[in-house]
Scaffold this active site. Structure first.
Site, PDB file in Angstrom:
ATOM      1  N   CYS A   2      49.768   5.989  32.016  1.00 38.83           N
ATOM      2  CA  CYS A   2      50.964   5.351  32.572  1.00 38.83           C
ATOM      3  C   CYS A   2      51.984   6.449  32.801  1.00 38.83           C
ATOM      4  CB  CYS A   2      51.559   4.357  31.588  1.00 38.83           C
ATOM      5  SG  CYS A   2      50.415   3.056  31.092  1.00 38.83           S
ATOM      6  N   ARG A  27      50.084   7.727  38.371  1.00 38.60           N
ATOM      7  CA  ARG A  27      49.605   7.573  36.994  1.00 38.60           C
ATOM      8  C   ARG A  27      49.324   6.111  36.648  1.00 38.60           C
ATOM      9  NH1 ARG A  27      50.583  11.976  33.862  1.00 38.60           N
ATOM     10  NH2 ARG A  27      50.482  10.709  31.991  1.00 38.60           N
ATOM     11  N   TRP A  98      49.414   1.525  33.912  1.00 36.89           N
ATOM     12  CA  TRP A  98      47.977   1.430  34.192  1.00 36.89           C
ATOM     13  C   TRP A  98      47.413   0.696  32.981  1.00 36.89           C
ATOM     14  CZ3 TRP A  98      44.663   2.049  38.018  1.00 36.89           C
ATOM     15  CH2 TRP A  98      43.308   2.159  37.733  1.00 36.89           C
ATOM     16  N   ASN A 124      53.263   5.617  26.919  1.00 40.99           N
ATOM     17  CA  ASN A 124      52.055   6.044  27.628  1.00 40.99           C
ATOM     18  C   ASN A 124      51.055   6.488  26.576  1.00 40.99           C
ATOM     19  OD1 ASN A 124      50.101   7.225  29.309  1.00 40.99           O
ATOM     20  ND2 ASN A 124      51.200   9.173  29.322  1.00 40.99           N
ATOM     21  N   GLY A 125      49.892   5.863  26.560  1.00 39.89           N
ATOM     22  CA  GLY A 125      48.864   6.232  25.578  1.00 39.89           C
ATOM     23  C   GLY A 125      48.199   4.984  25.035  1.00 39.89           C
ATOM     24  N   GLU A 511      23.174  11.266  41.219  1.00 42.75           N
ATOM     25  CA  GLU A 511      24.633  11.347  41.280  1.00 42.75           C
ATOM     26  C   GLU A 511      25.087  12.684  41.885  1.00 42.75           C
ATOM     27  OE1 GLU A 511      27.036   9.614  41.349  1.00 42.75           O
ATOM     28  OE2 GLU A 511      28.753  10.839  40.856  1.00 42.75           O
ATOM     29  N   LYS A 515      27.397  13.144  45.204  1.00 43.23           N
ATOM     30  CA  LYS A 515      28.702  13.831  45.136  1.00 43.23           C
ATOM     31  C   LYS A 515      28.777  14.924  46.184  1.00 43.23           C
ATOM     32  CE  LYS A 515      30.401  12.074  43.165  1.00 43.23           C
ATOM     33  NZ  LYS A 515      30.920  10.854  42.857  1.00 43.23           N
ATOM     34  N   GLU A 518      28.979  13.488  49.744  1.00 45.69           N
ATOM     35  CA  GLU A 518      30.251  12.786  49.913  1.00 45.69           C
ATOM     36  C   GLU A 518      31.414  13.726  50.258  1.00 45.69           C
ATOM     37  OE1 GLU A 518      31.036  10.749  46.219  1.00 45.69           O
ATOM     38  OE2 GLU A 518      31.877   9.062  47.278  1.00 45.69           O
ATOM     39  N   HIS A 534       4.449  14.814  46.751  1.00 45.31           N
ATOM     40  CA  HIS A 534       3.981  13.654  47.518  1.00 45.31           C
ATOM     41  C   HIS A 534       4.683  13.543  48.868  1.00 45.31           C
ATOM     42  CE1 HIS A 534       1.582  12.355  44.161  1.00 45.31           C
ATOM     43  NE2 HIS A 534       2.629  12.520  43.365  1.00 45.31           N
ATOM     44  N   LYS A 632      38.194   4.455  48.822  1.00 44.84           N
ATOM     45  CA  LYS A 632      38.071   4.440  47.360  1.00 44.84           C
ATOM     46  C   LYS A 632      37.485   3.117  46.878  1.00 44.84           C
ATOM     47  CE  LYS A 632      38.605   6.105  43.231  1.00 44.84           C
ATOM     48  NZ  LYS A 632      37.544   7.041  42.831  1.00 44.84           N
TER      49      LYS A 632
HETATM   50  O1  M6R Z   1      34.698   0.835  42.419  1.00 48.66           O
HETATM   51  P1  M6R Z   1      33.194   0.913  42.291  1.00 48.66           P
HETATM   52  O2  M6R Z   1      32.762   1.709  41.108  1.00 48.66           O
HETATM   53  O3  M6R Z   1      32.556  -0.451  42.314  1.00 48.66           O
HETATM   54  O4  M6R Z   1      32.708   1.667  43.590  1.00 48.66           O
HETATM   55  C1  M6R Z   1      31.344   1.830  43.846  1.00 48.66           C
HETATM   56  C2  M6R Z   1      31.099   2.889  44.891  1.00 48.66           C
HETATM   57  O5  M6R Z   1      31.717   2.532  46.102  1.00 48.66           O
HETATM   58  C3  M6R Z   1      31.640   4.256  44.441  1.00 48.66           C
HETATM   59  O6  M6R Z   1      31.067   4.656  43.239  1.00 48.66           O
HETATM   60  C4  M6R Z   1      31.364   5.330  45.505  1.00 48.66           C
HETATM   61  O7  M6R Z   1      29.999   5.574  45.579  1.00 48.66           O
HETATM   62  C5  M6R Z   1      32.154   6.584  45.164  1.00 48.66           C
HETATM   63  N1  M6R Z   1      32.834   7.067  46.312  1.00 48.66           N
HETATM   64  C6  M6R Z   1      31.323   7.669  44.606  1.00 48.66           C
HETATM   65  O8  M6R Z   1      31.990   8.857  44.408  1.00 48.66           O
END
Ligand code: M6R
Length: 637
Positions: A2, A27, A98, A124-125, A511, A515, A518, A534, A632
Site C-alpha cells: 500500500c 502501490r 492494495w 502499509n504491511g 514459463e 517470458k 512475451e 521425436h 495485463k
Molecule cells: O491474471 P491471470 O494470472 O489470470 O492472467 C493469466 C495470463 O493472462 C497471464 O499469466 C499472462 O500469460 C502473462 N502476461 C504472463 O506473463
C-alpha cells in the site's frame, strides 16, 4: 503493498495528501482515504476504488471526461485542488490500498480509527499476529469496524494511550506487540502539532521541507515538495512537527541521521530507481515470497516449522477425501499449475489433471464431486479462468482460488481463497506473481500431504525449512545477475531459443519460453527434453540457443545426453543447474543456482530465465513493461 503519506505544515493538508497519494497509486489502487485534523477533530474520508473516487466523494464533483481524453487528468487534478475547500486543516495522513486482509470496501479502507475517532492510523504491511491481538481486544469490549489486520493497531494504541497518557510512549509500547511488517503513520487529536511514524520491513521516507514536513512510502510522493529526505531505517520512528523532525530507535532513544538528497527524476523514482517495473518486480521476489509464506508456516515451541495454515482454508475434510486435484489457469498462472502437478504427485501422492482454462471450458470434462478444483489467476479477472471456475462449481466441485487480488471476481466466487501476497504487479509479464503462485502450490501440497498422511512430520518439517530458505536463495541469484546480463548481451540476436527440462524443470521451461517470447519477441519454445529426438531436433542449427534446465540430480545424465545431442548439431547450450560438474564439456555456459531440494527447485530455476528475458528485451530496444499486443488482465475471451 500500500502507499502511505503524511503532511504537517502551513498549507491545507487535504490536496497535498491526495496529490501525494496519486504518485503512490502504483502501490495499490483498490481504495483510498485521508484523515485530517481540523478544528479539534479528526475528519476521515475514505472510499473503495481509485483515488479519483476519493476526490469526487469529498467535493461532490465528478470527472466527466473519459479516461482516454486528455481532459481527464486535468479534471482529476482540478478536483484534487478543490478538496481544499471542503476539509481545512494543516496536518493529516493518507493511504492508497492494495487489499490483503478484507476485501476492498469503504470500511476496510484506511485510515482506521479508535472507537471515539480521536486516533487515526495508516498502515502499509501485514500484521501477522492480528488475529490473536484482535481476539484479546474484542474480549475487552473493543468493537471492530473492519476485517483488516490494521485495525488492531489503532485499538492497541488507544489502549496504550489511556495507560501511558502520552501518544509517543503509546506507539512505542504497541510496536513491541506487533509481529510482521509495517510502516505506520499516526495522528492523535490531542497532539495536533505532530505526526508519529515508524517502520519495520516496509519502506518509509520522511521529507524535510521548510516549515513543513512529510512522510511517504516512496520518494515520488515527495518530489513536488522536497528532495531532502530521511530514509527511515529498519525499526526506527520519527516524530514530525512543522519545524523539525525527531528520530528514534525502537527503544525510544533519540538517534541522529544525515538527510539524503534525492537526485532521481520522477519517472525513475516511481520505479524505485529501476529502469522498468519488470526488473523491479523480479527483484521484489524475495520479499513477495517471504510475505506469502511467513504468516502461513506454523512453528513448534522450538521454532521448527511443522505445518501450513491457510487462514482462509475451510476445506481440510475435502483435502483428506479428495480423489483428484484438477487445475486450470491461463498463461503464466497455468505454468504454476504445471509445477503443482509434479508437486501434488510427489509430495501428497495425489492424482492431478491440468488444462488451460480456454480448453477446459469447452470440453465436456469428467468431474467428480470429490475432486478439488484449483484456479490460479494473478488478476482474478481472467475471463477463461472464471468460466472454468463456474463450470466446476456447476458440477458440484469445491473450488480453491489462488490469486493476487483481494476482492477479485475469482476470489469472490471460489469456495476457498489463498492470496499470493506479492503486491501489485504492474509489468505485463508476470514474474513475482508466478513465484508466489508456485510457493502457494508447494505449501498446499505439503498441507495436503500431511492431512492425507502421505508426508511424515519430519519430511514436512524438512520441506518447510527448505521453503523458508528460498527467499535468501532467490536473492543470491539476483545478486549474481551480471552473468545473465552478459550472457544476454551475446545471445539477444539469436532467432531460435529452446528451453528443455524434465519433470519440474519442464514446467520452468514452459514459463521461461513464454517470458522470453512475451517481452523480447524472440521465437522461443519449450520441450520436455526427451521429446527433442521425436521431432524438434530437426530445427537445431548454429543459430539456435538451447537452455537446459536441470535441477534434479537423478536426471542429470539424461538431460546431459540431450545437451550433447543439440551441441553436436551446432546449438549454443546454457545449463541452469545446482551442479556444474555434472555438465562439464556438455554446455557452453553454466549458470549455477544455490543448492536446494529438487522438489522445490522451481522457485529458483525460473529466476535466471526471467532475468534473461528482461535483458534480451532491453537489448532489443523493447519496453518490457508494455509488450506489443498484450494486456495485463485478459477479461475477454
Ligand atoms: O491474471 P491471470 O494470472 O489470470 O492472467 C493469466 C495470463 O493472462 C497471464 O499469466 C499472462 O500469460 C502473462 N502476461 C504472463 O506473463
Amino acid at each position: 503493498m500500500c502507499g502511505i503519506v503524511g503532511y504537517i505544515g502551513s498549507k491545507n493538508a487535504t490536496p497535498v495528501l491526495i496529490k501525494a497519494l496519486k504518485k503512490l497509486e502504483y502501490r495499490g489502487y483498490d481504495s483510498a482515504g485521508i484523515a485530517v485534523y481540523t478544528a479539534d477533530e479528526i475528519i476521515v474520508r475514505k472510499v473503495k476504488g481509485a483515488l479519483k473516487n476519493l476526490g469526487e466523494k469529498i467535493t461532490g464533483e465528478l470527472v466527466k471526461a473519459s479516461k482516454t481524453d486528455p481532459e481527464y487528468e486535468k479534471q482529476e487534478m482540478a478536483i484534487y485542488e478543490k478538496t481544499a475547500d471542503f476539509i481545512k486543516g494543516n496536518v493529516g495522513i493518507g493511504h492508497t490500498r492494495w487489499a490483503t486482509h478484507g476485501e476492498p470496501s469503504d470500511t476496510n479502507s484506511h485510515p482506521h480509527t479508535n472507537m471515539d475517532g480521536s486516533i487515526s492510523i495508516v498502515h502499509n504491511g501485514i500484521i501477522e499476529n492480528y488475529a490473536e491481538l484482535k481476539a484479546k481486544l474484542q474480549a475487552e469490549g473493543v468493537v471492530f469496524q473492519s476485517q483488516t489486520d490494521t485495525e488492531v493497531v489503532v485499538h492497541l494504541i488507544d489502549k496504550a494511550y489511556r495507560e501511558e497518557k502520552d501518544i509517543f510512549k503509546a506507539v512505542l509500547k504497541v510496536i513491541h506487540l506487533l509481529e510482521g511488517s509495517y510502516a505506520l503513520g499516526v495522528l492523535c487529536k490531542d497532539y495536533p502539532d505532530r505526526i508519529i511514524c515508524c517502520r519495520k520491513e516496509s519502506p518509509l521516507v520522511v521529507g524535510i521541507g521548510s516549515g513543513e514536513n512529510f512522510i511517504a512510502s516512496d520518494v515520488p510522493a515527495l518530489l513536488e515538495h522536497t528532495r531532502d529526505v530521511y530514509y527511515l531505517g529498519e525499526k526506527e520512528l520519527a516524530v514530525l512537527y512543522s519545524d523539525h523532525v525527531d528520530l528514534f530507535n525502537f527503544e525510544g532513544e533519540k538517534i541522529i541521521k544525515q538527510p539524503s538528497h534525492v537526485e532521481w527524476d520522477m519517472a525513475a523514482a516511481e520505479k524505485g530507481g529501476y529502469p522498468h517495473f519488470m526488473i523491479k518486480e523480479i527483484h521484489e521476489q524475495p520479499k513477495g515470497l517471504t510475505d506469502t509464506m511467513r504468516p502461513r508456516i506454523v512453528k513448534d515451541s522450538s521454532g521448527k516449522p511443522v505445518d501450513v495454515f491457510f487462514e482462509e482454508n475451510k476445506m481440510d475434510d475435502a483435502w483428506r477425501n479428495a480423489k483428484r486435484v484438477v487445475i486450470t489457469a491461463c498463461g503464466t498462472a497455468y505454468h504454476a499449475g504445471v509445477v503443482a502437478k509434479y508437486a501434488f504427485e510427489k509430495i501428497a501422492r495425489m492424482k492431478v489433471d491440468i488444462d488451460v482454462a480456454s480448453e477446459f471450458r469447452y470440453r465436456d470434462p469428467i468431474l467428480d464431486k470429490d475432486d478439488i478444483f484449483i484456479v490460479v489467476s494473478q488478476s482474478g479477472e481472467t475471463a477463461d479462468t472464471l468460466s472454468a471456475l463456474r463450470l466446476a462449481k456447476q458440477n458440484g466441485l469445491k473450488v480453491v482460488a489462488i490469486t493476487n487480488c483481494v476482492g477479485s471476481t475469482v476470489s469472490r466466487e471460489a469456495d476457498d481463497v489463498i492470496y499470493t501476497l506479492a503486491g501489485p504487479e504492474i509489468a505485463v509479464a508476470s514474474t513475482k506473481a508466478y513465484t508466489t503462485q508456485v510457493l502457494c502450490m508447494y505449501m498446499l501440497a505439503i498441507k495436503a500431504g500431511k492431512l492425507r498422511g502421505t508426508l511424515t512430520d519430519s519430511e514436512a518439517s524438512k520441506l518447510l525449512a527448505e521453503l523458508e530458505a528460498m527467499p535468501g536463495k532467490v536473492q543470491q541469484i539476483l545478486d549474481g545477475k551480471d552473468i545473465i546480463q552478459k550472457f544476454a548481451s551475446r545471445q539477444f540476436n539469436k532467432d531460435k531459443i529452446f528451453y528443455i527440462g524434465r519433470q519440474f524443470d519442464s514446467a520452468t521451461s514452459l514459463e521461461s519460453a513464454l517470458k522470453l517470447k512475451e517481452v523480447s519477441y524472440m521465437h522461443s519454445e519449450a520441450f520436455a527434453a526427451g521429446e527433442l529426438k521425436h521431432g524438434p531436433i530437426a530445427l537445431i542449427d548454429p543459430q539456435t540457443l538451447v537452455v537446459a534446465i536441470s535441477s534434479e540430480p537423478h536426471l542429470y545424465e539424461k538431460i546431459g545426453s540431450n545437451m550433447v545431442e543439440v551441441k553436436a548439431r551446432g546449438a549454443t547450450v546454457l545449463v541452469i543447474t545446482q551442479d556444474e560438474k555434472s555438465f562439464e564439456g556438455k554446455a557452453d555456459e553454466v549458470f549455477k543456482i544455490p543448492e536446494c531440494s529438487s522438489t522445490l527447485s522451481s522457485l529458483l530455476t525460473v529466476i535466471p530465465t526471467q532475468l534473461f528475458a528482461y535483458y534480451c528485451a532491453v537489448l532489443r530496444g523493447i519496453d518490457p513493461d508494455k509488450p506489443r499486443n498484450l494486456a495485463k488482465s485478459v477479461t475477454v475471451e
